[in-house]
Scaffold this motif. Sequence first.
Motif, mmCIF file in Angstrom:
data_model
loop_
_atom_site.group_PDB
_atom_site.id
_atom_site.type_symbol
_atom_site.label_atom_id
_atom_site.label_comp_id
_atom_site.label_asym_id
_atom_site.label_seq_id
_atom_site.Cartn_x
_atom_site.Cartn_y
_atom_site.Cartn_z
ATOM 1 N N ASP A 151 0.802 -1.218 0.000
ATOM 2 C CA ASP A 151 0.000 0.000 0.000
ATOM 3 C C ASP A 151 0.841 1.277 0.000
ATOM 4 O OD1 ASP A 151 -2.409 -1.365 -0.089
ATOM 5 O OD2 ASP A 151 -2.347 -1.734 2.068
ATOM 6 N N PHE A 199 9.389 -8.017 3.919
ATOM 7 C CA PHE A 199 9.382 -6.559 4.046
ATOM 8 C C PHE A 199 10.562 -6.072 4.877
ATOM 9 C CE2 PHE A 199 8.540 -2.908 6.735
ATOM 10 C CZ PHE A 199 8.277 -1.929 5.789
ATOM 11 N N PRO A 251 -5.174 -2.021 12.930
ATOM 12 C CA PRO A 251 -4.214 -3.099 12.630
ATOM 13 C C PRO A 251 -2.797 -2.543 12.702
ATOM 14 C CG PRO A 251 -5.192 -2.296 10.577
ATOM 15 C CD PRO A 251 -5.854 -1.534 11.707
ATOM 16 N N VAL A 252 -1.854 -3.383 13.113
ATOM 17 C CA VAL A 252 -0.479 -2.911 13.318
ATOM 18 C C VAL A 252 0.505 -3.786 12.553
ATOM 19 C CG1 VAL A 252 1.341 -2.589 15.033
ATOM 20 C CG2 VAL A 252 -1.002 -1.960 15.592
ATOM 21 N N ALA A 255 3.952 -0.321 12.790
ATOM 22 C CA ALA A 255 3.538 0.452 13.965
ATOM 23 C C ALA A 255 3.679 1.962 13.790
ATOM 24 C CB ALA A 255 4.276 -0.011 15.232
ATOM 25 N N GLY A 256 3.912 2.402 12.553
ATOM 26 C CA GLY A 256 3.951 3.849 12.296
ATOM 27 C C GLY A 256 2.577 4.469 12.488
ATOM 28 N N ILE A 315 0.443 -6.456 6.848
ATOM 29 C CA ILE A 315 0.983 -6.286 8.206
ATOM 30 C C ILE A 315 1.876 -7.471 8.572
ATOM 31 C CG2 ILE A 315 -0.765 -4.704 9.077
ATOM 32 C CD1 ILE A 315 -2.222 -7.106 10.328
ATOM 33 N N ILE A 317 4.929 -8.195 9.255
ATOM 34 C CA ILE A 317 6.172 -7.515 9.641
ATOM 35 C C ILE A 317 6.602 -8.032 11.011
ATOM 36 C CG2 ILE A 317 7.186 -5.261 10.229
ATOM 37 C CD1 ILE A 317 5.303 -4.028 8.127
ATOM 38 N N CYS A 360 -10.104 -4.875 3.584
ATOM 39 C CA CYS A 360 -9.020 -5.823 3.317
ATOM 40 C C CYS A 360 -8.784 -6.713 4.547
ATOM 41 C CB CYS A 360 -7.748 -5.051 2.972
ATOM 42 S SG CYS A 360 -7.019 -4.216 4.396
ATOM 43 N N ALA A 391 -7.460 -0.357 4.443
ATOM 44 C CA ALA A 391 -7.442 -0.428 2.977
ATOM 45 C C ALA A 391 -8.708 -1.098 2.458
ATOM 46 C CB ALA A 391 -6.207 -1.178 2.479
HETATM 47 N N1 F0G Z 1 -3.126 -1.860 7.091
HETATM 48 C C1 F0G Z 1 -2.687 -1.811 5.823
HETATM 49 C C2 F0G Z 1 -3.675 -1.993 4.733
HETATM 50 C C3 F0G Z 1 -1.315 -1.563 5.568
HETATM 51 O O1 F0G Z 1 -0.893 -1.488 4.303
HETATM 52 C C4 F0G Z 1 -0.435 -1.394 6.651
HETATM 53 C C5 F0G Z 1 0.983 -1.147 6.423
HETATM 54 C C6 F0G Z 1 -0.957 -1.445 7.951
HETATM 55 C C7 F0G Z 1 -2.300 -1.697 8.129
HETATM 56 C C8 F0G Z 1 -0.104 -1.260 9.151
HETATM 57 O O2 F0G Z 1 0.350 0.047 9.326
HETATM 58 O O3 F0G Z 1 2.758 -0.415 9.292
HETATM 59 O O4 F0G Z 1 1.902 1.741 10.152
HETATM 60 O O5 F0G Z 1 1.544 -0.344 11.437
HETATM 61 N N2 F0G Z 1 1.523 -1.191 5.303
HETATM 62 C C9 F0G Z 1 2.918 -0.820 5.014
HETATM 63 C C10 F0G Z 1 3.134 -0.779 3.520
HETATM 64 C C11 F0G Z 1 3.929 -1.570 5.769
HETATM 65 O O6 F0G Z 1 4.260 -0.937 3.067
HETATM 66 O O7 F0G Z 1 2.172 -0.527 2.796
HETATM 67 P P1 F0G Z 1 1.726 0.285 10.109
#
Ligand code: F0G
Length: 436
Positions: A151, A199, A251-252, A255-256, A315, A317, A360, A391
């Motif tokens: 995303d 990732f 969702p995490v 964690a930004g 997520i 990660i 999603c 998303a």
């Molecule tokens: N939900 C979706 C749809 C995401 O794409 C992401 C993160 C998260 C939740 C989590 O957010 O990383 O700030 O805790 N996507 C990143 C990406 C890593 O590369 O698109 P987060």
Amino acid sequence: MSPPHATLRCIACGRAYPLAEIRYACDACGDLLEVVHDLGRLRAARSAADWKALFAARLGALDGPHRSGVWRYHELILPDLPPGDLVSFPEGNTGLYRHPGLERASGSADVRVKHEGENPTLSFKDRGMTAGVSFARHLGVDTVACASTGDTSAALAAYAARVPGLKALVVLPRDKVTPEQLAQPLAAGALTLALPTDFDGCLRILRELCGRLPLYLLNSVNPLRIEGQKAIVFEILQQLDWRPPDWIVVPVGNAGNIAALSKGLIELRDLGIIDRLPRLLGVQAEAAAPLARAHREGYRTRVRVTAGETAATAIRIGDPVSYDRAVRVVRATGGLFLAAGEREILDAKALVDAGGVYVCPNSATAAAGFLAARAAGIIEAAAQVVVVATAHGCKFSRATSEYHSGPHAGGPPARANRIVEVDADAGAIERLIRAR
Ligand code: F0G
């Protein structure tokens, strides 16, 4: 020139740097940086009631920067950035929907879904990216870059494509993003690299490259991204007439986002715009749940895991960049981290989707965590809850169609809506409908 209204500061040792310096870590201790606003000046400029009136007056603007659900709050995002530098579609202004299905399933009084999938590239990443790419344009950089589970790369590529001459590089884990997500940076003309790693591996390599090449890194280690991201809570609060919900569930992954939401909430409280902090529940997929494990273990040590397979690929990660910051701010709100299993995630997705709010699997992870927290009594029945859907379901078509139409070993899942094969014949269809 007047002094800047915002600066960079190390989240650990507090060392300050000018905002316009390109840096992602503290020279002294190596930790992350954050944007610090001059809250005294903001308080002196307007009372809380006047800030609310200003944001209300800008709502529904037909033209100009305030059409955006990020730049409506420009003074609290990047006050020194000239409006002429903004790169905006616009983004934000996403729906906050009551969800009777989630209310019934959880026995809760008031559950809403903030559908960030309604953003221009179908995810919440557009909020951080309008801030990041606008700043890149302001700085006059040549190339913006990110590692991504899908995303972030879609958002980076689309926003960069709006700036003449700005190049985009995206680094993806090979075969670990959906076809729809992969198509987005390709369509927007970004140099798109697929690496045989996950990732965490992509981000490590890209950070090394940023030391060698003139690349402007737009992952969430870049503190400018966080500033745009936090507008999700500004908008939620404005939609709730500035009455804080009891819980916000997200969702995490890296964690930004949860760090950004807490930062935004704390700023709103410090400006007197809200009178208390909602509690934050961060939810991870069990296959990639270092923060949920840390919670179970009382946050004694920093947990890193190798992420396993999950339908919630965005997520997936194991070593979140904003780990420490997220733990600190989530605990400051009285919140916590939980993990959800694969079956719970996919059933929760079907439940949310069936309310007409198509999300999603990553978003569904938050919904599954909410249902588990209700069942465990962590969240009370009377609580007002906002689940952030990050998303759109259209980015994850395969997960949806497989859930509903199989093939399924051991029978269809709880909420499957099977496709019905029928002859191209009105009589056959009539018989089928009458027999139901
Ligand atoms: N939900 C979706 C749809 C995401 O794409 C992401 C993160 C998260 C939740 C989590 O957010 O990383 O700030 O805790 N996507 C990143 C990406 C890593 O590369 O698109 P987060």
